[in-house]
Design an enzyme around this catalytic site. Structure first.
Site, PDB file in Angstrom:
ATOM      1  N   LYS A  45       3.961 -16.162 -17.935  1.00 50.64           N
ATOM      2  CA  LYS A  45       3.321 -15.461 -16.871  1.00 50.64           C
ATOM      3  C   LYS A  45       1.739 -15.650 -16.662  1.00 50.64           C
ATOM      4  CE  LYS A  45       4.942 -11.210 -15.592  1.00 50.64           C
ATOM      5  NZ  LYS A  45       5.255 -10.004 -15.718  1.00 50.64           N
ATOM      6  N   THR A  95       7.802   0.102 -14.495  1.00 52.72           N
ATOM      7  CA  THR A  95       8.451   1.411 -15.087  1.00 52.72           C
ATOM      8  C   THR A  95       9.725   1.327 -14.487  1.00 52.72           C
ATOM      9  OG1 THR A  95       7.289   2.780 -13.211  1.00 52.72           O
ATOM     10  CG2 THR A  95       6.207   2.809 -15.238  1.00 52.72           C
ATOM     11  N   ARG A 161       2.906  -2.183   0.081  1.00 52.48           N
ATOM     12  CA  ARG A 161       4.202  -2.841   0.881  1.00 52.48           C
ATOM     13  C   ARG A 161       4.354  -4.307   0.491  1.00 52.48           C
ATOM     14  NH1 ARG A 161       2.460  -2.001   6.567  1.00 52.48           N
ATOM     15  NH2 ARG A 161       0.451  -2.727   5.596  1.00 52.48           N
ATOM     16  N   LYS A 218       2.995   9.583  -4.947  1.00 47.13           N
ATOM     17  CA  LYS A 218       3.476   8.268  -4.752  1.00 47.13           C
ATOM     18  C   LYS A 218       5.236   8.559  -4.520  1.00 47.13           C
ATOM     19  CE  LYS A 218       4.874   4.234  -4.840  1.00 47.13           C
ATOM     20  NZ  LYS A 218       4.701   2.885  -5.649  1.00 47.13           N
ATOM     21  N   LEU A 264      12.703   3.912  10.974  1.00 42.03           N
ATOM     22  CA  LEU A 264      13.868   4.325  11.714  1.00 42.03           C
ATOM     23  C   LEU A 264      14.677   2.822  12.137  1.00 42.03           C
ATOM     24  CD1 LEU A 264      13.125   7.257  13.807  1.00 42.03           C
ATOM     25  CD2 LEU A 264      14.226   7.246  11.677  1.00 42.03           C
ATOM     26  N   CYS A 274      11.377  -0.956  -5.933  1.00 36.85           N
ATOM     27  CA  CYS A 274      10.610   0.316  -5.957  1.00 36.85           C
ATOM     28  C   CYS A 274      11.293   1.483  -5.622  1.00 36.85           C
ATOM     29  CB  CYS A 274       9.196   0.182  -5.220  1.00 36.85           C
ATOM     30  SG  CYS A 274       8.066  -0.897  -5.802  1.00 36.85           S
ATOM     31  N   LYS A 337      13.582  -8.141   1.805  1.00 34.87           N
ATOM     32  CA  LYS A 337      12.666  -7.823   2.931  1.00 34.87           C
ATOM     33  C   LYS A 337      12.022  -9.261   3.286  1.00 34.87           C
ATOM     34  CE  LYS A 337       8.880  -5.693   3.193  1.00 34.87           C
ATOM     35  NZ  LYS A 337       7.912  -4.629   2.879  1.00 34.87           N
TER      36      LYS A 337
END
Length: 449
Positions: A45, A95, A161, A218, A264, A274, A337
C-alpha cells in the site's frame, strides 16, 4: 494544485493508517498547506501511495497525491519512527467488524497506538479519526499519557461519503472535536482549528465537546442514515402490496422540511465498509453498556436492508420464469455505490452471486470495480464493456446507479438483448420511458407505476 496560503507552513502531521480514510486525509492535509508523513504497516500500500496510486478509487485523490508528492510535503513510509518529526498524529486505522461477532475490532487501532507511543514528544497531539465504540478515546488517552504525560488526545470523527471524500475533507459541513476538559482541551481545539483553518475561516460549524459525544456523533449519524434508508425500503414493500409507488411516496415525504428527500432512495439498500458494520458495532456497544434495548430497532434496520437483496433475487427469478439455469443475466454495477470501486459488502455482488449459484449465466460489468471483482471473486464472470455484458442478455439488472447506466437509451438497448426485461434495483430509471420502448420494467416498490 489546491493550497491554502494561510495554513502554518511549519505544522507537520503524521497520518497513521493509510487505507481509504488515511490516504484521503493525508493528501487533503497537504492541499491545505501542511506537511504530512503517512505511515502504514502494509508495504504494498505504501509503495502504491508513493506512486500516487490510492488503495481505492476516489475522485480527485490521485491528483492530490501526485501534487503532494511532487511538492515534497507528502511522503509515505512503513517506519513508525517517522512520526517523531510530527506534532499532530492522526489515527486513521480501520475498525472492521469482529470475525464472528458484531462489535468493532480495535486490534489494528490499538497496535497503531502501541507503535506510536515510543515516538511521542511533550506537546504532541494524537487525533483519532477512526470510527470507534464510545469509551475508546478515554481508554486510549490513559495509555498515551501513561507514556508521555505532556501529550494529549482529541477525537475528530470523519464524516466522509465515498465518491465525495476529498470535498468532504477540504470543505466539511461540520467539524467535531472531542477534547478533555480545562486548558488541555482548549489547547487541543486551538491546534485543530489551525489545521482546519480554511474551513473554520469559511464559517464551517465547529462543535467542541467531550470524548463520548464526539464518538457518538459518528455512530449516531450512521445509524440515523441507515434507519432512513431502511424505512423507505419498508415502505417499498408496502407499496408493492398495495399498488403504490415508493418513488412518488419518497418525493412527497421529502417535501416535508422536517424529513427531507436525501437517503429516501428505495431499492437494493446500503452496503460498503461503513454503514453495515457501524450500526452493528453501535448496537453491540450499547448492549455492553446496558442500553441495548434503546437501540434494538437497529436490528430491524439491518434486517430490512439485508432483505432487499433477497427481494431483488426473487424479482430476478420471477423474471426468469422461475427457471434461471442457463439464462444470461447482465448485472450493471458491482461497486456498492457509484463514484467508487469499493465492493465491500456490495449488495450488487451478493445478488449476482446468489443468481450464479442457482445456475444463471451471470455477467457483471462496472466502470471502476471490475479489477476488484476479479481479484476477490474469480468465479464470477465479468465483462469489460457494457456492450459485451448486455449482448444476448435475457435479463438486465441495474444494481449500481452509475450515470452511464441511468442514461442508457432503451430503444437502442433493445436491439442488442434477447429479451427486453430490466429490473431497476435502484429506482433510477423512468418506468414510462422504458415501457414505451417495449421493455418489461420492474423495480422494488413500484407496484403502481
Amino acid at each position: 494544485m489546491i493550497n491554502f496560503d494561510g495554513a502554518d507552513d511549519d505544522l507537520v502531521l503524521s497520518v497513521i493508517g493509510c487505507g481509504y480514510l488515511g490516504a484521503v486525509h493525508a493528501a487533503s492535509m497537504v492541499a491545505l498547506g501542511h506537511t504530512v508523513v503517512g505511515i502504514d504497516v502494509d508495504r504494498a500500500k505504501i509503495t502504491g501511495l508513493g506512486r500516487a496510486r490510492p488503495p481505492l478509487y476516489e475522485p480527485r485523490l490521485a491528483e492530490l497525491l501526485s501534487d503532494g508528492l511532487g511538492s515534497g510535503r507528502l511522503r509515505f513510509t512503513t517506519d513508525p519512527a517517522a512520526a517523531h518529526g510530527a506534532t499532530v498524529h492522526f489515527l486513521c486505522v480501520g475498525t472492521p467488524q469482529q470475525p464472528g461477532g458484531a462489535a468493532a475490532d480495535l486490534r489494528h487501532l490499538d497496535a497503531a497506538v502501541t507503535a506510536l507511543l515510543p515516538y511521542l514528544k511533550p506537546g504532541d497531539l494524537v487525533v483519532g479519526k477512526s470510527t470507534v465504540p464510545v469509551g475508546t478515546a478515554a481508554r486510549l488517552r490513559a495509555r498515551i499519557r501513561s507514556v508521555e504525560p505532556a501529550a494529549e488526545l482529541a477525537w475528530n470523527p470523519e464524516f466522509l461519503r465515498e465518491g465525495h471524500a476529498v470535498a468532504d475533507t477540504l470543505a466539511p459541513d461540520r467539524i467535531v472535536y472531542g477534547v478533555p476538559g480545562g486548558p488541555a482541551g482548549i489547547a487541543a481545539a486551538d491546534l485543530l482549528n489551525r489545521i482546519y483553518a480554511k474551513a473554520v475561516a469559511d464559517g464551517t460549524p465547529v462543535i467542541s465537546t467531550d470524548y463520548a459525544t464526539a464518538e457518538l456523533t459518528k455512530a449516531a449519524a450512521n445509524a440515523f442514515l441507515a434507519t432512513k434508508i431502511s424505512f423507505i425500503n419498508a415502505m417499498a414493500d408496502l407499496c408493492d402490496a398495495t399498488g403504490g409507488d415508493v418513488v412518488r411516496l419518497a418525493d412527497a415525504l421529502g417535501h416535508d422540511r422536517r424529513i427531507g428527500r436525501q437517503f429516501l432512495g428505495a431499492g437494493l439498500g446500503f452496503g460498503g465498509g461503513c454503514l453495515p458494520k457501524d450500526i452493528r458495532a453501535f448496537l453491540a456497544r450499547a448492549e455492553e453498556l446496558g442500553a441495548g434495548a434503546s437501540l434494538a430497532f437497529l436490528r430491524e434496520v439491518d434486517a430490512i436492508n439485508l432483505h432487499r437483496r433477497a427481494r431483488l433475487v426473487e424479482l430476478a427469478l420471477a423474471a426468469c420464469g422461475g427457471a434461471p439455469a442457463g439464462k444470461r443475466i447482465a448485472v450493471l454495477g458491482a461497486a456498492f455505490k457509484p463514484g467508487s470501486d469499493d465492493i465491500r459488502d456490495s449488495p450488487a455482488l451478493e445478488v449476482a452471486e446468489r443468481l450464479a449459484s442457482v445456475g444463471a449465466d451471470v455477467v457483471i460489468t462496472d466502470p471502476r470495480a471490475l479489477d476488484r471483482v476479479v481479484e476477490t471473486r474469480p468465479h464470477l464472470a465479468v465483462a469489460c464493456t457494457l456492450d459485451e455484458a448486455i449482448g444476448g442478455a435475457e435479463l438486465i439488472l441495474l444494481l449500481t446507479e452509475w450515470p452511464e447506466y441511468v442514461e442508457l437509451d432503451p430503444v437502442a438497448l433493445r436491439e442488442v438483448v434477447d429479451r427486453a426485461v430490466i429490473i431497476d434495483g435502484r429506482n433510477a430509471l423512468d418506468p414510462a420511458r422504458w415501457r414505451a420502448a417495449g421493455w418489461s420494467y420492474r423495480a422494488l416498490g413500484r407496484g403502481g407505476s
